[in-house]
Scaffold this motif. Structure first.
Motif, PDB file in Angstrom:
ATOM      1  N   ASN A 208       1.137  -1.205  -0.098  1.00 47.76           N
ATOM      2  CA  ASN A 208       0.494  -0.198   0.080  1.00 47.76           C
ATOM      3  C   ASN A 208       0.898   1.129  -0.033  1.00 47.76           C
ATOM      4  N   ARG A 209       0.654   2.108  -1.079  1.00 48.02           N
ATOM      5  CA  ARG A 209       1.281   3.748  -0.782  1.00 48.02           C
ATOM      6  C   ARG A 209       1.056   4.468  -0.951  1.00 48.02           C
ATOM      7  N   ASN A 210       0.022   4.576  -0.545  1.00 40.20           N
ATOM      8  CA  ASN A 210      -0.455   5.899   0.011  1.00 40.20           C
ATOM      9  C   ASN A 210      -0.472   6.233   1.130  1.00 40.20           C
ATOM     10  N   ASP A 211      -0.745   7.450   1.164  1.00 40.26           N
ATOM     11  CA  ASP A 211       0.361   8.262   2.278  1.00 40.26           C
ATOM     12  C   ASP A 211      -0.552   7.437   3.949  1.00 40.26           C
ATOM     13  N   ILE A 212       1.340   7.412   4.548  1.00 37.18           N
ATOM     14  CA  ILE A 212       1.043   6.793   5.816  1.00 37.18           C
ATOM     15  C   ILE A 212       0.931   7.995   6.528  1.00 37.18           C
ATOM     16  N   PHE A 234      -3.152   5.008   9.933  1.00 36.85           N
ATOM     17  CA  PHE A 234      -4.309   5.493   8.681  1.00 36.85           C
ATOM     18  C   PHE A 234      -3.624   4.705   7.619  1.00 36.85           C
ATOM     19  N   GLN A 235      -4.497   4.639   6.388  1.00 37.94           N
ATOM     20  CA  GLN A 235      -4.340   4.024   5.268  1.00 37.94           C
ATOM     21  C   GLN A 235      -5.067   4.360   3.866  1.00 37.94           C
ATOM     22  N   PHE A 236      -5.521   5.080   3.112  1.00 33.05           N
ATOM     23  CA  PHE A 236      -6.175   4.446   2.495  1.00 33.05           C
ATOM     24  C   PHE A 236      -6.064   3.634   1.632  1.00 33.05           C
ATOM     25  N   PRO A 237      -7.240   2.409   1.192  1.00 31.31           N
ATOM     26  CA  PRO A 237      -7.122   1.650   1.176  1.00 31.31           C
ATOM     27  C   PRO A 237      -6.582   0.982  -0.289  1.00 31.31           C
ATOM     28  N   ILE A 238      -5.911   0.692  -0.662  1.00 36.58           N
ATOM     29  CA  ILE A 238      -4.505   0.331  -2.165  1.00 36.58           C
ATOM     30  C   ILE A 238      -6.438   0.509  -3.128  1.00 36.58           C
ATOM     31  N   GLY A 239      -6.094   1.236  -4.487  1.00 40.11           N
ATOM     32  CA  GLY A 239      -7.372   1.790  -5.290  1.00 40.11           C
ATOM     33  C   GLY A 239      -8.222   2.405  -4.764  1.00 40.11           C
ATOM     34  N   PHE A 240      -8.087   2.799  -3.887  1.00 42.51           N
ATOM     35  CA  PHE A 240      -8.577   4.049  -3.247  1.00 42.51           C
ATOM     36  C   PHE A 240      -9.613   4.689  -4.472  1.00 42.51           C
ATOM     37  N   GLN A 241     -10.405   5.323  -4.372  1.00 41.65           N
ATOM     38  CA  GLN A 241     -10.849   5.983  -5.148  1.00 41.65           C
ATOM     39  C   GLN A 241     -11.864   7.156  -4.559  1.00 41.65           C
ATOM     40  N   GLY A 242     -12.075   7.334  -3.821  1.00 38.20           N
ATOM     41  CA  GLY A 242     -12.886   8.317  -3.136  1.00 38.20           C
ATOM     42  C   GLY A 242     -14.477   8.366  -2.494  1.00 38.20           C
ATOM     43  N   GLU A 243     -14.442   6.613  -2.225  1.00 36.78           N
ATOM     44  CA  GLU A 243     -15.082   6.522  -1.595  1.00 36.78           C
ATOM     45  C   GLU A 243     -14.912   5.821   0.094  1.00 36.78           C
ATOM     46  N   SER A 244     -15.608   6.246   0.662  1.00 34.23           N
ATOM     47  CA  SER A 244     -15.780   5.976   2.110  1.00 34.23           C
ATOM     48  C   SER A 244     -16.151   5.395   2.397  1.00 34.23           C
ATOM     49  N   ASP A 245     -16.544   3.849   1.746  1.00 32.23           N
ATOM     50  CA  ASP A 245     -16.604   2.370   2.455  1.00 32.23           C
ATOM     51  C   ASP A 245     -15.452   2.077   2.138  1.00 32.23           C
ATOM     52  N   ASN A 246     -15.108   1.040   2.837  1.00 27.54           N
ATOM     53  CA  ASN A 246     -13.271   0.133   3.220  1.00 27.54           C
ATOM     54  C   ASN A 246     -12.013   1.553   3.888  1.00 27.54           C
TER      55      ASN A 246
END
Length: 537
Positions: A208-212, A234-246
């Motif tokens: 997961n390369r999203n900001d940590i 906290f990290q946004f999940p891999i493939g995060f597209q702006g949704e609040s799910d997961n």
């Protein structure tokens, strides 16, 4: 509003070919603004274009860094009969929708007893006008918010007396809260962030390369000893597209310490240092494929210094790092009258005994040769990075200094704001002056709102933990230069719009900027399309 066509050609705002440290410092100018407290700061915007200072009453000042002249002042207005206060510095962000912006957090209520709420402000850095202010967040803001690498998301913690909340705001949606996670056990420390790590260095973060974002429990007000404590990530999940799910907060591990400050994360996201209770420091030093030193494991190194008062007191400020991204040197004041320097493994390099504890973060010169720090009584020290030898010492006048001081990008000037509100600029180094072309113009313009949506009739405010599906990819890609002032357009464009939807996506999330809270309605894109068509027919 003051407009600056060009900054003074005498001020060193460009990158210096060679920085020459001075054997003594010299007062360049001083000016009166508002007092600053722990957590506030003066910081440089752009290439030494503006000096921006936060203060303890929530006001923010922008000054010309070469003479201290006020360029603009932001004065947040109380939304109730309570007083305003702030422990926030300044965070800098930029994204394609609203451009460059600065963020600071202001609380309202009584910091030690019953804070009522926290509000985050996004400001135009050139003129101080408000892009947006967030809805009211429960409790007092904890330190300075941090901003994602793409400038779209703002992360912060905010606390009641005995509990904490972590919140993610969407900068492109007028500060709408994408996520709020409340913890009833203990207040939260300010968060630290690392942009684009190689991976999330904890169980479940692989690849997961999203900001940590990392933070921990903070001591309760007047708490004796060290109570329950944990670290969080906290990290946004891999493939995060702006949704609040997961999207969720994860507990890293339970620890035996708490902290008042944000961690420093480095080494491509594989290493981290914390300043913690009992005047101690903790370090995690890992690498790809090494599971032993992950952030959810026990710290790989720790060091403790002479206890402060009380014995459980943590260092007052976060650590400052040298410019080496993988193996920096660290510098900081402890809870006792000792200033320390060590490497990334907490091996001590040298110490300096001082008269009063150091509350403000240190600053390292751009060439990594000098570290500057200031004691609580306003005594400034310039010390050689490699040896700890003193270059010079100077007094700011005896007024306490506990807020973080600024350094020009050139490394030639330091900027201090004391508890009386006197800002002082000190020249501490020499170097070649810039050419005129190296000094960009600053011409403030009217703030442009970050969305293109017409006014709407708001519904009830969302809860602290929003469940609405927020898909940023479905938002329009362009904005008009001025917002409509009525429900229907009054002027007709000379050509049709170029960004009409070509399909029938899900409803867009619209936030009304003019209300006190972030009030939300859902408007289908078909309705927006009809409005645009009527506008140009």
């Amino acid at each position: 509003m003051m407009k600056l066509a060009r900054l003074s050609l005498m001020f060193a705002a460009a990158t210096m070919a060679e920085l020459i440290p001075r054997d003594t410092s010299e007062l360049a100018w001083e000016t009166q603004i508002d007092p600053a407290s722990q957590g506030n700061e003066c910081t440089m915007y752009g290439d030494d274009q503006l000096l921006i200072c936060s203060t303890r009453n929530g006001n923010v000042f922008a000054l010309r860094p070469y003479d201290g002249t006020e360029v603009w002042k932001h004065e947040p207005q109380a939304k109730s009969d309570n007083q305003l206060f702030s422990s926030s510095g300044i965070a800098l962000g930029e994204n394609p929708t609203i451009g460059k912006y600065i963020v600071h957090a202001v609380s309202e209520g009584f910091a030690r007893f019953d804070p009522s709420y926290c509000v985050v402000y996004a400001l135009n850095p050139t003129n101080g006008e408000v892009f947006w202010d967030s809805q009211k967040l429960e409790g007092a803001c904890s330190g300075t918010p941090v901003i994602s690498n793409d400038g779209v998301y703002i992360f912060l913690t905010h606390n009641l007396v005995n509990s904490g909340t972590f919140t993610v705001l969407v900068a492109n949606l007028l500060g709408f809260p994408l996520l709020s996670k409340h913890d009833p056990i203990q207040p939260f420390s300010p968060p630290g962030i690392f942009h684009n790590p190689q991976e999330g260095y904890y169980q479940g973060g692989s690849g997961n390369r999203n900001d940590i974002v990392v933070w921990a429990y903070q001591p309760k007000i007047d708490e004796i000893g060290v109570g329950t404590s944990s670290m969080f990530v906290f990290q946004f999940p891999i493939g995060f597209q702006g949704e609040s799910d997961n999207v969720s907060v994860q507990t890293l591990n339970d620890v035996t310490w708490q902290t008042h400050t944000a961690p420093r994360i480095f080494n491509q996201g594989y290493s981290m240092n914390f300043a913690v209770t009992k005047n101690s420091y903790r370090s995690w030093n890992g690498d790809f494929g090494d599971p032993v030193n992950r952030f959810d494991k026990r710290a790989s190194a720790n060091v403790e210094y002479i206890r402060g008062d009380p014995k459980s007191q943590a260092p007052f400020s976060a650590l400052e790092m040298s410019s080496d991204a993988d193996a920096p040197l660290f510098f900081g004041g402890t809870a006792a009258p000792i200033f320390v320097a060590f490497d990334s493994f907490l091996d001590e390099l040298w110490t300096v005994d001082v008269t009063f504890p150091v509350h403000a973060e240190a600053r390292v010169s751009p060439d990594d040769k000098t570290v500057y720090f200031v004691e609580r009584n306003g005594k400034v020290h310039a010390v050689e990075v490699q040896t700890g030898d003193t270059r010079w010492e100077a007094s700011l006048g005896g007024i306490p200094v506990v807020s973080n001081f600024g350094q020009s990008k050139s490394g030639k000037y330091l900027y201090f704001n004391d508890q009386s509100g006197m800002v002082k600029a000190w020249q501490v180094a020499d170097g070649p002056s810039p050419t005129p072309s190296q000094l960009p113009s600053i011409v403030p313009s009217k703030a442009v709102p970050p969305t293109a949506f017409p006014s709407v009739i708001p519904t009830n405010s969302p809860s602290n933990s929003p469940t609405t599906y927020v898909n940023l990819a479905l938002l329009p890609s362009s904005s008009p230069s001025e917002p409509p002032v009525t429900d229907l357009p009054t002027e007709f464009p000379s050509s049709p719009p170029q960004n009409l939807p070509t399909s029938k996506p899900t409803p867009a999330l619209i936030v009304n900027q003019r209300t006190s809270g972030a009030q939300v309605v859902l408007i289908p894109y078909t309705v927006l399309a009809m409005i645009f068509v009527l506008k140009w027919l």
